[in-house]
Design a protein around this motif. Structure first.
Motif, PDB file in Angstrom:
ATOM      1  N   PRO A  51      -1.471  -4.858  -9.770  1.00 15.54           N
ATOM      2  CA  PRO A  51      -0.977  -4.366 -11.066  1.00 15.54           C
ATOM      3  C   PRO A  51       0.168  -3.369 -10.964  1.00 15.54           C
ATOM      4  CG  PRO A  51      -3.216  -3.596 -10.617  1.00 15.54           C
ATOM      5  CD  PRO A  51      -2.905  -4.640  -9.610  1.00 15.54           C
ATOM      6  N   GLU A  52       0.216  -2.598  -9.873  1.00 17.09           N
ATOM      7  CA  GLU A  52       1.242  -1.561  -9.777  1.00 17.09           C
ATOM      8  C   GLU A  52       2.603  -2.128  -9.389  1.00 17.09           C
ATOM      9  OE1 GLU A  52       1.195   1.617 -10.409  1.00 17.09           O
ATOM     10  OE2 GLU A  52      -0.932   1.897 -10.819  1.00 17.09           O
ATOM     11  N   LEU A  53       2.609  -3.316  -8.820  1.00 18.83           N
ATOM     12  CA  LEU A  53       3.876  -3.860  -8.341  1.00 18.83           C
ATOM     13  C   LEU A  53       4.590  -4.638  -9.445  1.00 18.83           C
ATOM     14  CD1 LEU A  53       2.851  -5.151  -4.804  1.00 18.83           C
ATOM     15  CD2 LEU A  53       3.749  -2.933  -5.451  1.00 18.83           C
ATOM     16  N   THR A  54       5.897  -4.763  -9.291  1.00 21.91           N
ATOM     17  CA  THR A  54       6.671  -5.462 -10.314  1.00 21.91           C
ATOM     18  C   THR A  54       6.486  -6.965 -10.168  1.00 21.91           C
ATOM     19  OG1 THR A  54       8.596  -5.702  -8.914  1.00 21.91           O
ATOM     20  CG2 THR A  54       8.434  -3.669 -10.182  1.00 21.91           C
TER      21      THR A  54
ATOM     22  N   ASP B 143       0.832  -1.208   0.000  1.00 17.65           N
ATOM     23  CA  ASP B 143       0.000   0.000   0.000  1.00 17.65           C
ATOM     24  C   ASP B 143       0.862   1.251   0.000  1.00 17.65           C
ATOM     25  OD1 ASP B 143      -2.216  -1.518  -0.066  1.00 17.65           O
ATOM     26  OD2 ASP B 143      -2.673  -1.363   2.068  1.00 17.65           O
ATOM     27  N   LEU B 144       1.963   1.185   0.739  1.00 19.43           N
ATOM     28  CA  LEU B 144       2.842   2.345   0.827  1.00 19.43           C
ATOM     29  C   LEU B 144       3.476   2.648  -0.529  1.00 19.43           C
ATOM     30  CD1 LEU B 144       3.725   4.048   3.336  1.00 19.43           C
ATOM     31  CD2 LEU B 144       5.888   2.838   3.181  1.00 19.43           C
ATOM     32  N   LYS B 145       3.970   1.579  -1.161  1.00 18.49           N
ATOM     33  CA  LYS B 145       4.608   1.739  -2.466  1.00 18.49           C
ATOM     34  C   LYS B 145       3.624   2.312  -3.470  1.00 18.49           C
ATOM     35  CE  LYS B 145       7.928  -1.984  -2.288  1.00 18.49           C
ATOM     36  NZ  LYS B 145       7.955  -3.450  -2.392  1.00 18.49           N
ATOM     37  N   VAL B 146       2.417   1.752  -3.460  1.00 20.44           N
ATOM     38  CA  VAL B 146       1.422   2.191  -4.422  1.00 20.44           C
ATOM     39  C   VAL B 146       1.024   3.638  -4.138  1.00 20.44           C
ATOM     40  CG1 VAL B 146      -0.933   1.811  -5.202  1.00 20.44           C
ATOM     41  CG2 VAL B 146       0.577  -0.133  -4.849  1.00 20.44           C
ATOM     42  N   ARG B 147       0.986   3.996  -2.842  1.00 21.46           N
ATOM     43  CA  ARG B 147       0.529   5.334  -2.479  1.00 21.46           C
ATOM     44  C   ARG B 147       1.494   6.420  -2.965  1.00 21.46           C
ATOM     45  NH1 ARG B 147      -0.623   7.871   3.167  1.00 21.46           N
ATOM     46  NH2 ARG B 147       0.496   6.067   3.969  1.00 21.46           N
ATOM     47  N   TYR B 148       2.773   6.164  -2.792  1.00 19.21           N
ATOM     48  CA  TYR B 148       3.730   7.218  -3.143  1.00 19.21           C
ATOM     49  C   TYR B 148       4.306   7.066  -4.544  1.00 19.21           C
ATOM     50  CZ  TYR B 148       3.440   8.856   1.624  1.00 19.21           C
ATOM     51  OH  TYR B 148       2.980   9.368   2.803  1.00 19.21           O
ATOM     52  N   ARG B 149       3.817   6.049  -5.287  1.00 19.34           N
ATOM     53  CA  ARG B 149       4.273   5.902  -6.665  1.00 19.34           C
ATOM     54  C   ARG B 149       3.706   7.070  -7.478  1.00 19.34           C
ATOM     55  NH1 ARG B 149       5.268  -0.029  -8.603  1.00 19.34           N
ATOM     56  NH2 ARG B 149       6.796   0.334  -6.998  1.00 19.34           N
TER      57      ARG B 149
END
Lengths: 289, 441
Positions: free
Chosen positions: B124-127, A49-55
């Motif tokens: 989908p957003e993750l590698t 969630d953190l990665k997606v949030r700040y991407r």
């Protein structure tokens, strides 16, 4: 192939336990065992969630610092214009505000994310098994990292105000843990409720806005609330926890023993109630979500 | 004999269908608040658990699974077959703990990995790399375990170059490959697979099936749901046959499949009418009976390897009718495959018929049709050219594949599957393996 087999045998051994579930037979032990084997999942979901949030953001995690800073400035200006601060004069108001805001941010962030956690991961919930409680629980991770990132801001403010850190500051982590527990439990309960009634998703932002003023975020109860009504405010465990956090860090008036007991009782009720409700809903979640 | 790994004991699952879903919206609960203000908190609690409300009388129960019991031993590959809606998916969902049975219980020894739809755990957003770890964690593996298997997973899925690309940019094939690779390499003690073979290209299907038998060979247990009976026959030792939520049979594969095939075909293989009054047709000629059967031990079982005989009985209700039937075989989608009618020379049909009952027979040779469902359309032609009547879907023929294949378990495409003669000969003997060819020495 034979090289492969050895770890297989080992894993068969460790997993060679009978688990039983179905028709109300799922034992509490099975649930705990499951949560334990999936413990990493909570962190992985949280980091996802953190990665997606700040991407695709420009300043990224700096938002975690910017938000409480901006809010602090706004409330300082507002009450400055009014000419009086809703806090005891012994401690600079900016610090009272900042500790309140940082604590509140953990709660609000967790609850608003947590409420939607099951609904947003519907595809996962209906297709794969894992302990679903991991989803709302994982929502504590991003706000917690946000808190860590914004701690230097608190340090800077302490220096600017020349406020010595009181020795009771070693107790501050306990109050933070309390806030984490309350936030996680509220997220667990609301996530289950939201899975059945989408109305909850609409109500939560409004409830959080109300809660912001019902909890001592921008004020101190001792400075604003008449003594005979304080017990009522302490039914909200965040009141006791935020006051306690301030007391440990800044030396503002400590909650009384009876207030502390009310807070503990409220926390226990919320924890037991939310977890039990979640586990009940969990049994048919995939069919009804 | 290896020991038990899965016990399913009288499992049932009830869904409620009806005029009214028991409160989905809070407003409905609030409506009941007016009726029973005191009970409301209890009610909100209770209907969260079990939908016991006064509306229950108006809802109908639907038992997706009814009293299903079976046991599976270590290292077995068990197929699960049944019609659409027979409860296969519900059973898999209960076994993989996605949803809970209404009654009955399940005992499992070891970890259950399920693959009900490929790649559902992906974000989908993750590698690709991040998703492998995420999926591993969802299936209950530690980071260390995933790391140990990582290279194998990547190699199986064939996505090395795209590991650090968000999976939203993956092609659907890559998505599916990665999904199967993760699930298959997680080494659960029990692997549950639903219709994976329906996706992916031929080479990948083969790889998946190969991996499944590897998994079974290494002592793990596989539950495999498929409509692909060829794959079920090739992979499974035992088959559970579900029919309308009940377990019809669980037994050795060949035995169950034979029964299953004769069962699914029974309703469409014959139609007959007792008297001309009720029969379809025109006052001049009416259909009495139409039937299809094969040369197999069970004539109701139509297979690729056996002839299929059609019998058409009709009443001629007037004298001096010049009649002939004509049959059009269509695919399930209604595309005509062929049209066939009797050669009239040397047949009683060459001359006008007198009043009475007549039978025409026709034989479809073996190795012509594919393992498909065909619709049979029947025409009655008068005076060689005029259509007297037509019956659509007079029969529904489902052809099963009884051929045994070694290499390729997937579908052979095409409306027909004729057996043609093939041969191969070498054109050049022993081609040069050295890089340079020296001429003129």
């Amino acid at each position: 192939m034979s090289a492969d087999r050895e770890p297989n045998l080992a894993s068969t051994k460790t997993h060679a336990v009978w688990q039983e579930f179905g028709g109300g037979h799922t034992s509490f032990w099975t649930i705990c065992h499951d949560l334990w084997t999936h413990r990493e999942l909570i962190v992985i979901f949280g980091l996802r969630d953190l990665k997606v949030r700040y991407r695709q953001t420009l300043i990224g995690v700096a938002w975690a610092v910017l938000q409480p800073l901006a809010q602090m400035l706004i409330f300082m200006t507002m009450f400055g214009l009014l000419g009086s601060h809703p806090a005891e004069a012994s401690v600079p108001y900016s610090l009272v505000l900042l500790t309140g805001l940082l604590g509140w941010q953990v709660f609000a962030g967790t609850v608003s994310q947590g409420t939607n956690s099951l609904v947003l991961n519907q595809a996962l919930v209906t297709k794969v098994y894992f302990p679903r409680i991991c989803l709302p629980l994982s929502c504590i991770v991003p706000p917690l990292l946000d808190l860590l990132v914004s701690l230097p801001l608190l340090g800077v403010m302490l220096l600017i105000c020349q406020q010595p850190l009181s020795p009771t500051a070693v107790l501050a982590p306990f109050f933070v843990l309390g806030i984490i527990l309350c936030s996680a439990m509220a997220a667990v309960g609301l996530a289950a409720l939201n899975a059945l009634y989408r109305d909850v998703g609409f109500a939560v932002p409004f409830l959080l806005q109300t809660g912001f003023f019902l909890s001592p975020v921008v004020y101190e109860t001792s400075a604003l609330i008449p003594t005979q009504w304080r017990w009522l405010f302490h039914l909200n465990p965040l009141t006791g926890l935020l006051e306690g956090l301030r007391w440990s860090l800044l030396g503002t008036p400590a909650p009384t023993l009876s207030e502390a007991l009310i807070t503990l009782a409220a926390m226990s009720v919320i924890t037991v109630g939310c977890v039990r409700y979640f586990l009940r809903v969990d049994r048919f979640l995939a069919d009804r979500i | 004999m290896s020991h038990l790994v899965l016990q399913v004991d009288r499992v049932s699952k009830r869904f409620q269908i009806g005029t009214r879903e028991p409160y989905y919206r809070l407003s409905e609960s609030l409506y009941h608040l007016g009726n029973a203000a005191r009970q409301w908190p209890r009610k909100l609690w209770r209907q969260g658990t079990r939908c016991i409300t006064e509306t229950e009388a108006t809802t109908r129960d639907f038992w997706a699974l009814n009293d299903v019991s079976f046991e599976v031993r270590e290292g077995e590959v068990v197929g699960i077959i049944g019609h659409n809606g027979a409860g296969k998916s519900t059973l898999l969902k209960i076994l993989s703990r996605i949803t809970e049975a209404t009654s009955g219980r399940i005992r499992v020894r070891g970890r259950v990995g399920s693959l009900l739809e490929v790649g559902t755990g992906f974000h989908p957003e993750l590698t690709g790399r991040e998703n492998i770890y995420l999926n591993g964690a969802i299936l209950g593996m530690s980071r260390a375990e995933v790391r140990r298997r990582f290279d194998e997973i990547v190699a199986f899925a064939d996505v090395e170059q795209f590991l650090d690309t968000p999976v939203k940019r993956y092609s659907s094939g890559m998505y599916v490959r990665l999904g199967f690779a993760v699930a298959a390499h997680l080494e659960p003690e029990i692997l549950i697979i639903d219709e994976v073979l329906a996706v992916g290209d031929a080479a990948f299907q083969k790889k998946c099936l190969g991996k499944m038998s590897d998994v079974a060979r290494s002592g793990r247990t596989v539950l495999f749901v498929s409509h692909n009976l060829v794959a079920v026959r090739s992979l499974c030792q035992r088959v559970l046959w579900l029919d309308h939520g009940e377990s019809r049979d669980i037994n050795e594969t060949g035995h169950v499949l034979q029964q299953y095939l004769s069962d699914i075909q029974r309703p469409c293989l014959e139609k007959h009418w007792g008297t001309p009054d009720t029969a379809p047709g025109t006052p001049a000629v009416r259909l009495k009976r139409i039937a299809a059967f094969s040369d197999n031990e069970d004539p109701r079982q139509l297979t690729i390897g056996s002839s299929i005989h059609l019998e058409i009985d009709f009443w001629a209700l007037e004298d001096q009718l010049l009649l002939n039937p004509s049959v059009v075989l269509q695919t399930a989608e209604g595309v005509p495959v062929f049209n066939t009618y009797p050669m009239l020379r040397n047949s009683i049909l060459a001359e006008p018929l007198s009043r009475g009952e007549y039978r025409c027979t026709c034989t479809i040779p073996p190795h012509l049709l594919n393992d498909e469902t065909y619709r049979l359309q029947l025409y009655m032609i008068r005076d060689r050219s005029a259509c007297e009547w037509r019956i659509d879907d007079a029969l529904l023929l489902t052809i099963a594949d009884d051929t045994s294949r070694e290499e390729w378990y997937g579908k052979v495409i095409g409306a027909v599957r004729p057996q043609l003669s093939w041969s191969a000969i070498p054109l050049l003997s022993a081609p040069e393996t050295t890089g340079t060819v020296v001429e003129g020495t």
